[in-house]
Design a protein around this motif. Structure first.
Motif, PDB file in Angstrom:
ATOM      1  N   GLU A  48      26.234  15.301 -12.182  1.00 49.36           N
ATOM      2  CA  GLU A  48      24.821  16.031 -10.987  1.00 49.36           C
ATOM      3  C   GLU A  48      25.867  15.243  -9.435  1.00 49.36           C
ATOM      4  O   GLU A  48      25.680  16.535  -8.650  1.00 49.36           O
ATOM      5  N   GLU A  49      27.029  14.238 -10.043  1.00 47.87           N
ATOM      6  CA  GLU A  49      27.352  13.953  -8.727  1.00 47.87           C
ATOM      7  C   GLU A  49      28.125  14.913  -7.807  1.00 47.87           C
ATOM      8  O   GLU A  49      28.679  15.516  -6.896  1.00 47.87           O
ATOM      9  N   PHE A  50      28.518  15.822  -9.311  1.00 48.11           N
ATOM     10  CA  PHE A  50      29.783  16.956  -8.185  1.00 48.11           C
ATOM     11  C   PHE A  50      29.430  17.623  -7.457  1.00 48.11           C
ATOM     12  O   PHE A  50      29.361  18.593  -7.261  1.00 48.11           O
ATOM     13  N   ALA A  51      28.055  18.521  -8.762  1.00 46.87           N
ATOM     14  CA  ALA A  51      27.108  19.820  -8.405  1.00 46.87           C
ATOM     15  C   ALA A  51      27.103  19.029  -6.518  1.00 46.87           C
ATOM     16  O   ALA A  51      26.974  19.760  -6.420  1.00 46.87           O
ATOM     17  N   ASN A  52      26.041  18.445  -6.628  1.00 45.99           N
ATOM     18  CA  ASN A  52      25.848  17.428  -5.360  1.00 45.99           C
ATOM     19  C   ASN A  52      27.457  18.042  -4.211  1.00 45.99           C
ATOM     20  O   ASN A  52      26.630  18.006  -2.806  1.00 45.99           O
ATOM     21  N   ARG A  53      28.505  17.638  -4.669  1.00 45.44           N
ATOM     22  CA  ARG A  53      29.458  17.328  -3.685  1.00 45.44           C
ATOM     23  C   ARG A  53      29.688  18.922  -3.142  1.00 45.44           C
ATOM     24  O   ARG A  53      30.094  18.798  -2.610  1.00 45.44           O
ATOM     25  N   PHE A  54      29.800  19.224  -3.903  1.00 41.95           N
ATOM     26  CA  PHE A  54      30.740  20.375  -4.083  1.00 41.95           C
ATOM     27  C   PHE A  54      29.481  22.289  -4.736  1.00 41.95           C
ATOM     28  O   PHE A  54      29.789  22.715  -4.846  1.00 41.95           O
ATOM     29  N   ASP A  55      28.211  21.646  -3.162  1.00 38.58           N
ATOM     30  CA  ASP A  55      27.515  22.727  -3.233  1.00 38.58           C
ATOM     31  C   ASP A  55      27.127  23.351  -4.135  1.00 38.58           C
ATOM     32  O   ASP A  55      26.660  25.043  -4.357  1.00 38.58           O
ATOM     33  N   GLY A  56      26.452  22.501  -5.373  1.00 39.11           N
ATOM     34  CA  GLY A  56      25.819  22.922  -6.563  1.00 39.11           C
ATOM     35  C   GLY A  56      26.810  23.290  -7.994  1.00 39.11           C
ATOM     36  O   GLY A  56      26.699  24.349  -8.559  1.00 39.11           O
ATOM     37  N   ALA A  57      27.992  23.375  -7.481  1.00 36.80           N
ATOM     38  CA  ALA A  57      29.259  24.164  -8.660  1.00 36.80           C
ATOM     39  C   ALA A  57      29.889  23.261  -9.455  1.00 36.80           C
ATOM     40  O   ALA A  57      28.979  22.123  -9.427  1.00 36.80           O
ATOM     41  N   PRO A  58      29.682  23.761 -10.386  1.00 42.71           N
ATOM     42  CA  PRO A  58      29.185  23.086 -12.190  1.00 42.71           C
ATOM     43  C   PRO A  58      30.698  22.486 -12.052  1.00 42.71           C
ATOM     44  O   PRO A  58      31.455  22.751 -11.645  1.00 42.71           O
ATOM     45  N   VAL A  59      31.405  21.440 -13.296  1.00 37.80           N
ATOM     46  CA  VAL A  59      32.280  21.286 -13.618  1.00 37.80           C
ATOM     47  C   VAL A  59      33.424  22.078 -14.026  1.00 37.80           C
ATOM     48  O   VAL A  59      32.649  22.132 -14.852  1.00 37.80           O
ATOM     49  N   PRO A  60      34.863  22.325 -13.555  1.00 40.58           N
ATOM     50  CA  PRO A  60      35.387  22.904 -14.009  1.00 40.58           C
ATOM     51  C   PRO A  60      35.953  22.715 -15.846  1.00 40.58           C
ATOM     52  O   PRO A  60      35.438  21.828 -16.419  1.00 40.58           O
ATOM     53  N   ASP A  61      35.396  23.221 -16.627  1.00 47.30           N
ATOM     54  CA  ASP A  61      35.978  23.201 -18.286  1.00 47.30           C
ATOM     55  C   ASP A  61      37.340  22.190 -18.179  1.00 47.30           C
ATOM     56  O   ASP A  61      37.558  21.607 -18.888  1.00 47.30           O
ATOM     57  N   GLU A  62      38.585  22.760 -17.270  1.00 46.60           N
ATOM     58  CA  GLU A  62      39.787  21.578 -16.811  1.00 46.60           C
ATOM     59  C   GLU A  62      39.181  20.911 -16.105  1.00 46.60           C
ATOM     60  O   GLU A  62      38.858  21.182 -14.971  1.00 46.60           O
ATOM     61  N   ALA A  78      49.574  18.475 -15.746  1.00 47.72           N
ATOM     62  CA  ALA A  78      48.972  17.392 -16.809  1.00 47.72           C
ATOM     63  C   ALA A  78      49.857  17.195 -18.042  1.00 47.72           C
ATOM     64  O   ALA A  78      50.103  18.381 -18.446  1.00 47.72           O
ATOM     65  N   GLY A  79      49.514  16.290 -18.406  1.00 54.72           N
ATOM     66  CA  GLY A  79      50.481  16.071 -19.733  1.00 54.72           C
ATOM     67  C   GLY A  79      49.309  15.798 -20.684  1.00 54.72           C
ATOM     68  O   GLY A  79      48.748  16.680 -21.245  1.00 54.72           O
ATOM     69  N   THR A  80      50.554  15.286 -22.104  1.00 57.81           N
ATOM     70  CA  THR A  80      49.397  16.257 -22.658  1.00 57.81           C
ATOM     71  C   THR A  80      49.025  14.490 -24.238  1.00 57.81           C
ATOM     72  O   THR A  80      48.424  14.320 -25.219  1.00 57.81           O
ATOM     73  N   LYS A  81      48.737  13.413 -23.310  1.00 53.77           N
ATOM     74  CA  LYS A  81      47.810  12.827 -23.637  1.00 53.77           C
ATOM     75  C   LYS A  81      46.574  12.614 -23.947  1.00 53.77           C
ATOM     76  O   LYS A  81      46.042  12.442 -25.211  1.00 53.77           O
ATOM     77  N   GLY A  82      45.499  13.382 -23.356  1.00 56.02           N
ATOM     78  CA  GLY A  82      44.049  13.459 -23.748  1.00 56.02           C
ATOM     79  C   GLY A  82      43.884  15.775 -23.494  1.00 56.02           C
ATOM     80  O   GLY A  82      44.339  15.708 -22.199  1.00 56.02           O
ATOM     81  N   SER A  83      43.157  15.435 -23.921  1.00 55.90           N
ATOM     82  CA  SER A  83      42.882  17.191 -23.925  1.00 55.90           C
ATOM     83  C   SER A  83      42.055  17.260 -22.146  1.00 55.90           C
ATOM     84  O   SER A  83      41.460  16.366 -21.460  1.00 55.90           O
ATOM     85  N   THR A  84      42.867  18.551 -21.818  1.00 57.01           N
ATOM     86  CA  THR A  84      41.980  18.911 -20.439  1.00 57.01           C
ATOM     87  C   THR A  84      40.616  19.096 -20.363  1.00 57.01           C
ATOM     88  O   THR A  84      39.605  18.983 -18.660  1.00 57.01           O
ATOM     89  N   ARG A  85      40.968  20.003 -20.958  1.00 54.75           N
ATOM     90  CA  ARG A  85      39.399  21.123 -21.147  1.00 54.75           C
ATOM     91  C   ARG A  85      38.162  20.116 -21.995  1.00 54.75           C
ATOM     92  O   ARG A  85      38.561  19.288 -23.137  1.00 54.75           O
ATOM     93  N   ALA A  86      36.988  19.852 -21.503  1.00 55.53           N
ATOM     94  CA  ALA A  86      35.773  19.705 -22.011  1.00 55.53           C
ATOM     95  C   ALA A  86      35.854  20.336 -23.441  1.00 55.53           C
ATOM     96  O   ALA A  86      36.135  21.235 -23.889  1.00 55.53           O
ATOM     97  N   ALA A  87      35.431  18.800 -24.476  1.00 52.85           N
ATOM     98  CA  ALA A  87      35.163  19.493 -26.113  1.00 52.85           C
ATOM     99  C   ALA A  87      34.529  20.456 -26.732  1.00 52.85           C
ATOM    100  O   ALA A  87      33.071  20.332 -25.623  1.00 52.85           O
ATOM    101  N   TRP A  88      34.687  21.064 -27.289  1.00 53.89           N
ATOM    102  CA  TRP A  88      33.553  22.398 -27.709  1.00 53.89           C
ATOM    103  C   TRP A  88      33.093  21.823 -29.506  1.00 53.89           C
ATOM    104  O   TRP A  88      33.823  21.648 -30.183  1.00 53.89           O
ATOM    105  N   ASN A  89      31.879  22.323 -29.555  1.00 47.39           N
ATOM    106  CA  ASN A  89      31.325  21.136 -30.753  1.00 47.39           C
ATOM    107  C   ASN A  89      30.716  22.597 -31.279  1.00 47.39           C
ATOM    108  O   ASN A  89      30.586  21.996 -32.980  1.00 47.39           O
ATOM    109  N   GLY A  90      31.949  23.327 -31.107  1.00 44.52           N
ATOM    110  CA  GLY A  90      32.011  24.726 -32.277  1.00 44.52           C
ATOM    111  C   GLY A  90      30.323  25.646 -32.501  1.00 44.52           C
ATOM    112  O   GLY A  90      30.803  25.844 -33.581  1.00 44.52           O
ATOM    113  N   GLN A  91      29.782  24.515 -31.882  1.00 47.64           N
ATOM    114  CA  GLN A  91      28.460  25.967 -32.142  1.00 47.64           C
ATOM    115  C   GLN A  91      27.653  26.415 -30.854  1.00 47.64           C
ATOM    116  O   GLN A  91      27.248  27.586 -30.973  1.00 47.64           O
TER     117      GLN A  91
END
Length: 363
Positions: free
Chosen positions: A117-131, A196-209
């Protein structure tokens, strides 16, 4: 060398206002936190005095609309070697932050606030990028910059491509009023973010469904009343529109979004995409050709022009819940893009729609 900034008071004759030393550089940090617009790059502030994994604290950590992380470090009274080395050290830690870790830093430092929500409010309604944190940049913030720091930063940036820069604020006092002016040491467009490095995934997790489907109704080529009544989603008119829809697998749960309206339904895919002329839907236990149905829209694109495949493609869906266009669900921060179909990774969207549509909790 940074471009020098001058300020003149012009009443009857021009009078240059001299720069003065800022009383405390901590005041500059406070001003940035109070109004991030002071920074030329529009950012959502993730946190201040962010603890790293080895007992140090990043002055300010932010993210831009592309998901790039920004490490902002105030020079304070440190030597050039100290401030540059500290900034690079912080970047080595930030490089390994994954998508979920970035979100956790924001929400742990700002209880009660939702990152999407805060991201969208800050960037004129844009959703958070997957990455998130696919790249990062470093900025040394100073009220004044000594020649040694300028040389080190310029050398790293221009000679070795290190994404480090310096923003210099000039402080003016005139007639009881205080003013700030800013300038970059190096043209900001010359700073290329680091990967970015490889410690954590930069892409949001997908639940497979869960999948996102955009059901466009502009131009009248489709009707949500048809889709909700007969059980389908569709897209077409060019390869770009139909290609992603064809990727929907049987068994996928789809959340359907009508552009400029909101989300209108959720259901399960029960058949693969087929051209409208060949598609069949199960109506009251009987398989019927799509073209034999009493449809409000045409589902054809005679004026689409040249293309490999301009057909409208239809995907059968068994609806779990639908609403009218007038009752479409939308909140700032929800996911939306121009693809006809894609994996839905935005957990905020899934959670909100699960609540609105009476679905079981998702995670």
């Amino acid at each position: 060398m940074a471009i020098e900034v001058g300020l003149w008071r012009v009443d009857d004759i021009p009078r240059r206002i001299p720069t003065t030393a800022m009383p405390l550089e901590s005041k500059l940090e406070r001003l940035i936190l109070q109004d991030p617009e002071i920074l030329e790059t529009k950012l959502l502030l993730i946190g201040s005095q962010v603890p790293t994994g080895y007992g140090k604290f990043i002055d300010i950590l932010g993210v831009d609309s592309e998901g790039t992380l920004h490490i902002l470090e105030l020079k304070r009274d440190r030597t050039p070697r100290e401030v540059v080395a500290q900034t690079l050290d912080y970047a080595s830690w930030v490089e390994g932050l994954g998508n979920e870790e970035v979100r956790n830093i924001f929400e742990s430092g700002q209880p009660g606030k939702n990152f999407d929500e805060e991201f969208a409010n800050r960037f004129d309604g844009a959703p958070v990028p997957d990455e998130l944190n696919l790249t990062h940049v470093m900025t040394i913030v100073a009220s004044d910059l000594d020649p040694s720091t300028e040389r080190i930063v310029s050398y790293l940036n221009r000679s070795h491509g290190v994404p480090i820069n310096a923003m210099i604020f000039r402080y003016f006092v005139d007639g009881g009023h205080e003013y700030l002016a800013r300038t970059w040491l190096i043209d900001e467009t010359a700073t290329v973010p680091a990967g970015a490095g490889t410690k954590g995934s930069t892409r949001a997790a997908w639940n497979g469904q869960d999948w996102y489907v955009a059901f466009g109704i502009d131009g009248g080529s489709r009707s949500w009343a048809d889709a909700s009544r007969f059980g389908f989603v569709s897209a077409g008119g060019a390869d770009w529109y139909s290609r992603t829809l064809k990727s929907l697998p049987v068994g996928a749960r789809v959340f359907v979004h009508v552009p400029k309206r909101g989300y209108v339904g959720v259901g399960t895919v029960v058949g693969l995409a087929k051209p409208a002329d060949d598609a069949e839907l199960q109506i009251q236990g009987e398989m019927r050709p799509f073209r034999s149905l009493s449809l409000d829209a045409e589902y054809s694109h005679p004026d689409a022009g040249e293309g490999i495949d301009t057909a409208e493609y239809v995907v059968p869906v068994e609806w779990v819940h639908t609403v009218s266009l007038e009752s479409a669900c939308w909140r700032e921060g929800m996911f939306a893009n121009q693809n006809s179909a894609c994996k839905l990774r935005n957990q905020f969207t899934i959670d909100e729609l699960s609540r609105q549509f009476g679905l079981a909790a998702s995670g």
